[in-house]
Scaffold this motif. Structure first.
Motif: not given
Length: 190
Positions: A115-121
């Motif tokens: 799975i491609r996981v894209i995180i913002a924070g």
């Protein structure tokens, strides 16, 4: 031979971890939404998550400061992402700094499933210290994009979130009435 086989399996699975981080008002959520929209255009199954505690704009939607939005699944604990995101090809996670310290392990498990996981924070809190699980996520990420806002004092590139109100709690939800982006010099002046 074993090494080549592992490389082939990894490329077939295609899992990865991407982190988009920076100060408040730097466009992190906009970039997350842009990447997720591109995945949807590619007809990939996309799921997006946010912490249940983030209710600034909406109870369930991820909303950028420009008021672009997408429906999401609010969760209490990062482990819930493993359950809800099991059928996704791309998983987006917004406001990752508010999640528990298990988030990096959750992201690794997802990426190892292909799975491609894209995180913002936020990478730093209002005192300029590393914030929540973001530093650990940056360390394990395949790709890190650090975005900057514009300093509200001098106009230079801003990488800090300056708190305008008196409150010593690390977590305090707020918008422009409570925070402004500042460069290193202006952040340290007050």
């Amino acid at each position: 031979m074993f090494s080549d086989n592992r490389l082939r399996i990894r490329s077939e699975l295609g899992g990865s971890i991407e982190v988009v981080c920076g100060s408040m008002f730097s466009g992190k959520t906009e970039e997350l939404l842009r990447r997720l929209k591109r995945a949807q255009i590619a007809k990939l199954q996309v799921e997006i998550f946010k912490p249940k505690t983030d209710t600034r704009y909406d109870e369930t939607a991820v909303v950028s400061h420009d008021l672009n939005s997408v429906q999401s699944t609010p969760v209490d604990h990062s482990s819930a992402i493993l359950l809800y995101g099991s059928n996704a090809q791309v998983v987006g996670i917004d406001e990752a700094q508010f999640f528990d310290d298990e988030l990096p392990d959750v992201c690794v498990k997802l990426a190892n499933r292909g799975i491609r996981v894209i995180i913002a924070g936020l990478d730093m809190d209002f005192e300029g210290r590393p914030f929540g699980p973001i530093p650990a996520l940056m360390a394990i990420a395949d790709d890190v994009t650090k975005v900057h806002a514009v300093c509200m004092k001098c106009g230079n590139s801003a990488l800090f979130s300056y708190r305008l109100v008196e409150n010593k709690n690390q977590v305090m939800l707020g918008e422009k009435e409570s925070y402004e982006p500042r460069c290193r010099v202006c952040f340290n002046l007050d």
